[in-house]
Design an enzyme around this catalytic site. Sequence first.
Site, PDB file in Angstrom:
ATOM      1  CG  HIS A  41      -1.898  -1.114   0.927  1.00 59.60           C
ATOM      2  ND1 HIS A  41      -1.442  -2.668   1.156  1.00 59.60           N
ATOM      3  CD2 HIS A  41      -3.360  -1.455   1.535  1.00 59.60           C
ATOM      4  CE1 HIS A  41      -2.317  -3.254   1.346  1.00 59.60           C
ATOM      5  NE2 HIS A  41      -3.171  -2.678   1.358  1.00 59.60           N
ATOM      6  CB  SER A 103       7.359   3.704   2.552  1.00 62.93           C
ATOM      7  OG  SER A 103       5.515   3.167   1.804  1.00 62.93           O
ATOM      8  CG  ASP A 167       2.256   2.164   5.571  1.00 63.79           C
ATOM      9  OD1 ASP A 167       1.011   2.272   6.822  1.00 63.79           O
ATOM     10  OD2 ASP A 167       2.257   3.022   5.517  1.00 63.79           O
TER      11      ASP A 167
HETATM   12  N1  SAM Z   1       3.178   3.315   2.849  1.00 72.53           N
HETATM   13  C1  SAM Z   1       2.786   4.974   2.739  1.00 72.53           C
HETATM   14  C2  SAM Z   1       3.959   5.644   2.905  1.00 72.53           C
HETATM   15  O1  SAM Z   1       4.388   4.776   4.307  1.00 72.53           O
HETATM   16  O2  SAM Z   1       4.724   6.062   2.757  1.00 72.53           O
HETATM   17  C3  SAM Z   1       1.585   5.146   2.995  1.00 72.53           C
HETATM   18  C4  SAM Z   1       0.169   4.736   2.611  1.00 72.53           C
HETATM   19  S1  SAM Z   1      -1.147   5.320   3.476  1.00 72.53           S
HETATM   20  C5  SAM Z   1      -1.530   4.863   4.797  1.00 72.53           C
HETATM   21  C6  SAM Z   1      -2.021   3.521   2.017  1.00 72.53           C
HETATM   22  C7  SAM Z   1      -2.462   3.735   0.968  1.00 72.53           C
HETATM   23  O3  SAM Z   1      -2.972   2.514   0.197  1.00 72.53           O
HETATM   24  C8  SAM Z   1      -2.942   4.473   0.152  1.00 72.53           C
HETATM   25  O4  SAM Z   1      -2.451   5.533  -0.480  1.00 72.53           O
HETATM   26  C9  SAM Z   1      -4.612   4.446  -0.264  1.00 72.53           C
HETATM   27  O5  SAM Z   1      -4.343   4.819  -1.374  1.00 72.53           O
HETATM   28  C10 SAM Z   1      -3.696   2.468  -1.153  1.00 72.53           C
HETATM   29  N2  SAM Z   1      -4.920   1.357  -1.031  1.00 72.53           N
HETATM   30  C11 SAM Z   1      -5.596   1.630  -0.551  1.00 72.53           C
HETATM   31  N3  SAM Z   1      -6.720   0.934  -0.602  1.00 72.53           N
HETATM   32  C12 SAM Z   1      -5.836  -0.116  -1.075  1.00 72.53           C
HETATM   33  C13 SAM Z   1      -4.916  -1.657  -1.896  1.00 72.53           C
HETATM   34  N4  SAM Z   1      -6.307  -2.157  -1.537  1.00 72.53           N
HETATM   35  N5  SAM Z   1      -4.472  -2.012  -2.740  1.00 72.53           N
HETATM   36  C14 SAM Z   1      -3.258  -0.560  -2.460  1.00 72.53           C
HETATM   37  N6  SAM Z   1      -2.950   0.403  -2.097  1.00 72.53           N
HETATM   38  C15 SAM Z   1      -4.229   0.954  -1.537  1.00 72.53           C
END
Ligand code: SAM
Length: 286
Positions: A41, A103, A167
Amino acid sequence: MNYRHAFHAGGFADVLKHIVLTRILLYLQGKPAAFRLIDTHAGAGVYDLTGEEAQRGGEWLTGIARIMQARFSQATASLIKPYLDIVRAFNPRGAELEAYPGSPLIARALLRPQDRLTACELEPKAHKKLVDALRRDRQARVVELDGWVALPAFVPPKERRGLILIDPPYEQKDEFERLAAGFAEAFAKWPSGSYLLWYPVKSRRVTEELARQVAEAVGRTSPPGECLRLEFSVAPERPGTALASAGLLAVNPPWTLMGELKAILPELEKPLGQGGAGRWRLVRLI
Ligand code: SAM
């Protein structure tokens, strides 16, 4: 999908997660063999701290902005320097923080020529921004794929070394259960991999259950894996207020991580605390 990480970028939870991410990737650099980071994510990659969302969220002001100003012991300063150097590289003008790397871009800064990054992001705008940020990068692959599908499908990576960062945004009610189940499935396929799982602490019952299920999955293999649990609170949790506590489960962490965190965490209490010192706990679950 309503979640926008730009509101939270550079907040206390990102600072902790990204310090741990950096320490794990630096450890992986210790051997010449290639490693891969799979970010299930991944987010948008770079966040504009002068933009409307970051200004409205304002979490970076009590997170990375304070850490950039804080004074640390020599030991802690040298442990967090690689993370802060990456943040500084996104702010070349120096004086004011204007951007914060997420990340995938923190990881990208720590890849050697032989290492690879796979980043999954499903939200179209965040995906486009991440593609733009990593355009023409031969070491990074950005996929518009559901991270919960990618998690079991992409392990083990062909390098057989690396870290899986999980995440999710926790906007769906079942995301803790999905995390526990998705992790258990991936870990069963690749028990020697390292995993870093982030979670918000809002309900003790829910987070204890997550830790129990992850520990159970990690303990099931022979020999069993290892798991560290870290939680940090910037203030007592009050309903209706911003997230004040977050946790990380580090599965098969570097053997050095526990000692490093014991040096770093006490020195984050003051700068990250809101209305008093922050509190942390670090335990070995397995
Ligand atoms: N890992 C990132 C960081 O530390 O900079 C932050 C990620 S943020 C908490 C979660 C992300 O997951 C969001 O950008 C959201 O759009 C995305 N997201 C939501 N559901 C998802 C899915 N099923 N698969 C992949 N990405 C998803």
